[in-house]
Enzyme design. Structure first.
Site, short mmCIF file in Angstrom:
data_model
loop_
_atom_site.label_atom_id
_atom_site.label_comp_id
_atom_site.label_asym_id
_atom_site.label_seq_id
_atom_site.Cartn_x
_atom_site.Cartn_y
_atom_site.Cartn_z
N GLU A 90 0.82 -1.22 0.00
CA GLU A 90 0.00 0.00 0.00
C GLU A 90 0.85 1.26 0.00
O GLU A 90 0.52 2.24 -0.67
CB GLU A 90 -0.96 0.00 1.19
CG GLU A 90 -2.09 -1.00 1.10
CD GLU A 90 -3.02 -0.75 -0.09
OE1 GLU A 90 -3.04 0.39 -0.61
OE2 GLU A 90 -3.73 -1.68 -0.50
N THR A 121 1.85 5.44 -7.56
CA THR A 121 2.65 4.63 -8.47
C THR A 121 1.76 3.52 -9.03
O THR A 121 0.98 2.92 -8.31
CB THR A 121 3.86 4.00 -7.74
OG1 THR A 121 4.58 5.03 -7.05
CG2 THR A 121 4.79 3.33 -8.73
N TYR A 139 9.35 9.74 -3.52
CA TYR A 139 8.75 10.01 -2.20
C TYR A 139 9.49 9.22 -1.12
O TYR A 139 8.92 8.41 -0.39
CB TYR A 139 7.26 9.65 -2.20
CG TYR A 139 6.47 10.41 -3.24
CD1 TYR A 139 6.00 11.70 -2.99
CD2 TYR A 139 6.22 9.84 -4.49
CE1 TYR A 139 5.29 12.39 -3.96
CE2 TYR A 139 5.51 10.54 -5.46
CZ TYR A 139 5.04 11.81 -5.19
OH TYR A 139 4.35 12.50 -6.14
N TYR A 143 -6.46 5.86 5.25
CA TYR A 143 -6.61 4.89 4.17
C TYR A 143 -5.75 3.66 4.41
O TYR A 143 -6.23 2.52 4.33
CB TYR A 143 -6.27 5.51 2.81
CG TYR A 143 -6.03 4.45 1.78
CD1 TYR A 143 -7.10 3.75 1.23
CD2 TYR A 143 -4.74 4.07 1.41
CE1 TYR A 143 -6.90 2.73 0.32
CE2 TYR A 143 -4.52 3.05 0.51
CZ TYR A 143 -5.60 2.38 -0.04
OH TYR A 143 -5.39 1.35 -0.92
N ASP A 198 -9.41 5.60 -0.92
CA ASP A 198 -8.30 6.23 -1.63
C ASP A 198 -8.84 6.96 -2.85
O ASP A 198 -10.06 7.11 -3.03
CB ASP A 198 -7.24 5.19 -2.01
CG ASP A 198 -7.73 4.22 -3.09
OD1 ASP A 198 -8.95 4.19 -3.37
OD2 ASP A 198 -6.89 3.50 -3.65
N CYS A 214 -25.12 4.05 -11.76
CA CYS A 214 -24.25 5.23 -11.77
C CYS A 214 -24.96 6.45 -12.35
O CYS A 214 -25.34 6.48 -13.53
CB CYS A 214 -22.99 4.92 -12.58
SG CYS A 214 -21.82 6.27 -12.63
#
Length: 365
Positions: A50, A56, A95, A133, A151, A223
């Site tokens: 995670e 990424t 990161y 998350y 997320d 939707c």
């Protein structure tokens, strides 16, 4: 449609979402990708995956995940790893502070939790680098806890389903969607599957940066954005601030078969990583000769390298590059050595973690 007008500027409600669990889970069971962290969803493997998957793509992460787990198979090995080895294992993911937080959290787990990663949501939140998350993902996927893992994928799917026009970058929107989804979750394996199904749908069907594949979506009939032909309008995000741009001249200094590196400071952008020496601005060859001579270098040859551009979260670098062959004998050599590391290609490949921004200039070596 009247539904469109009624839903505008309102956060989602459970009326639409209450019917989706069954078709979503059925779709996931039939269409889920085979991924290494799903094959053995232990807390450690879920946690590492995670953190790697933040910003990424899955396809890019798989090789990094397998290499990382091969070198650091458990929380104890992560807690004990050297900073240099950790940064080298993380090289290419960017990161880098996420990797540092992984090690800090692993050390806390070893020292305060007897080496066992907690599976309780609120305990996970106490660990460095773990937000709501990630805590929800670990606790639900590894422990069956009834927490929605919200997320970017989930936010995108839910806002399209419900025509939610709130800014998804605001914490209140994320928290409200968490609370809206929570009644769909019950303790046990279904919570794990439901969270992964949301993620899978957002990653493969209701995709970012492009038209969603509505014809293949198990939730298309529910939707509102699909019904109103306005999927491109969602999710709503506040415009980002413009990035600052900087110009750099990157120097590939070579002395025999060694290349000069230097370690960045312990704070700020790319903290603690190894970089190629560089100077501000875009310098001409004559200026490079002068700048290096002033630092005690004796230059044999300067050759231009292709320019490169690298984007960070808040800054962009426009880089020109030069390969500089140095004479074997240099004045002020001891002083220079105090600031530079002369590394072989073997060292660069296997020892020193060099950020992607400088990798552009190493490709042809």
């Amino acid at each position: 449609m009247s539904d469109h007008k009624q839903a505008e500027n309102h956060l989602p409600n459970t009326a639409i979402l209450s019917s989706i669990s069954e078709p979503l889970l059925r779709w996931y069971q039939n269409r889920a990708r085979v991924l290494p962290w799903r094959e053995e969803p232990s807390a450690y493997r879920v946690w590492i995956s995670e953190i790697m998957l933040q910003q990424t793509r899955v396809a890019a992460v798989i090789a990094y995940f397998e290499r990382f787990l091969s070198a650091l198979p458990d929380v104890a090995s992560l807690a004990a790893v050297s900073d240099d080895q950790l940064m080298k294992l993380w090289q290419g993911l960017g990161y880098y502070n996420r990797a540092r937080n992984l090690k800090k959290a692993a050390q806390i787990v070893v020292n305060e939790y007897h080496g066992q990663i907690p599976l309780e949501f609120h305990e996970l939140l106490k660990l460095p680098g773990i937000g709501r998350y990630t805590a929800a993902a670990i606790s639900s996927i590894a422990g069956g806890a009834p927490f929605p893992a919200v997320d970017g994928n989930v936010l995108r799917v839910v806002t399209r389903l419900t025509l939610c026009r709130e800014d998804i970058l605001k914490d209140r929107t994320k928290r409200h969607i968490e609370e809206t989804l929570r009644p769909l979750y019950t303790k046990g394996p279904l919570s794990s599957m439901l969270n992964q199904a949301w993620m899978e749908l957002g990653a493969t069907v209701c995709i970012p940066n492009g038209a969603p594949h509505c014809a293949h979506c198990p939730l298309a009939r529910f939707c509102l954005a699909h019904d109103n032909d306005c999927t491109a309008e969602f999710p709503i995000k506040q415009a980002k601030k413009k990035r600052r741009r900087e110009q750099l001249t990157v120097l590939l200094l070579r002395r025999g078969d060694k290349i000069a590196l230097r370690q960045r400071g312990s704070k700020g952008l790319l903290a603690g990583l190894y970089e190629l020496p560089h100077l501000p601005g875009h310098l001409r060859v004559k200026e490079i000769f002068s700048a290096l001579a002033a630092r005690g270098f004796s230059v044999a040859e300067v050759r231009a390298l292709p320019p490169a551009h690298h984007v960070f979260t808040h800054i962009e670098w426009d880089m020109t590059g030069f390969q500089v062959a140095l004479r074997a004998k240099m004045s002020n050599d001891q002083q220079i050595s105090n600031h530079l590391i002369w590394a072989s290609m073997e060292d660069i490949l296997h020892r020193y973690s060099i950020p992607a921004a400088f990798q552009y200039f190493l490709h042809d070596l």
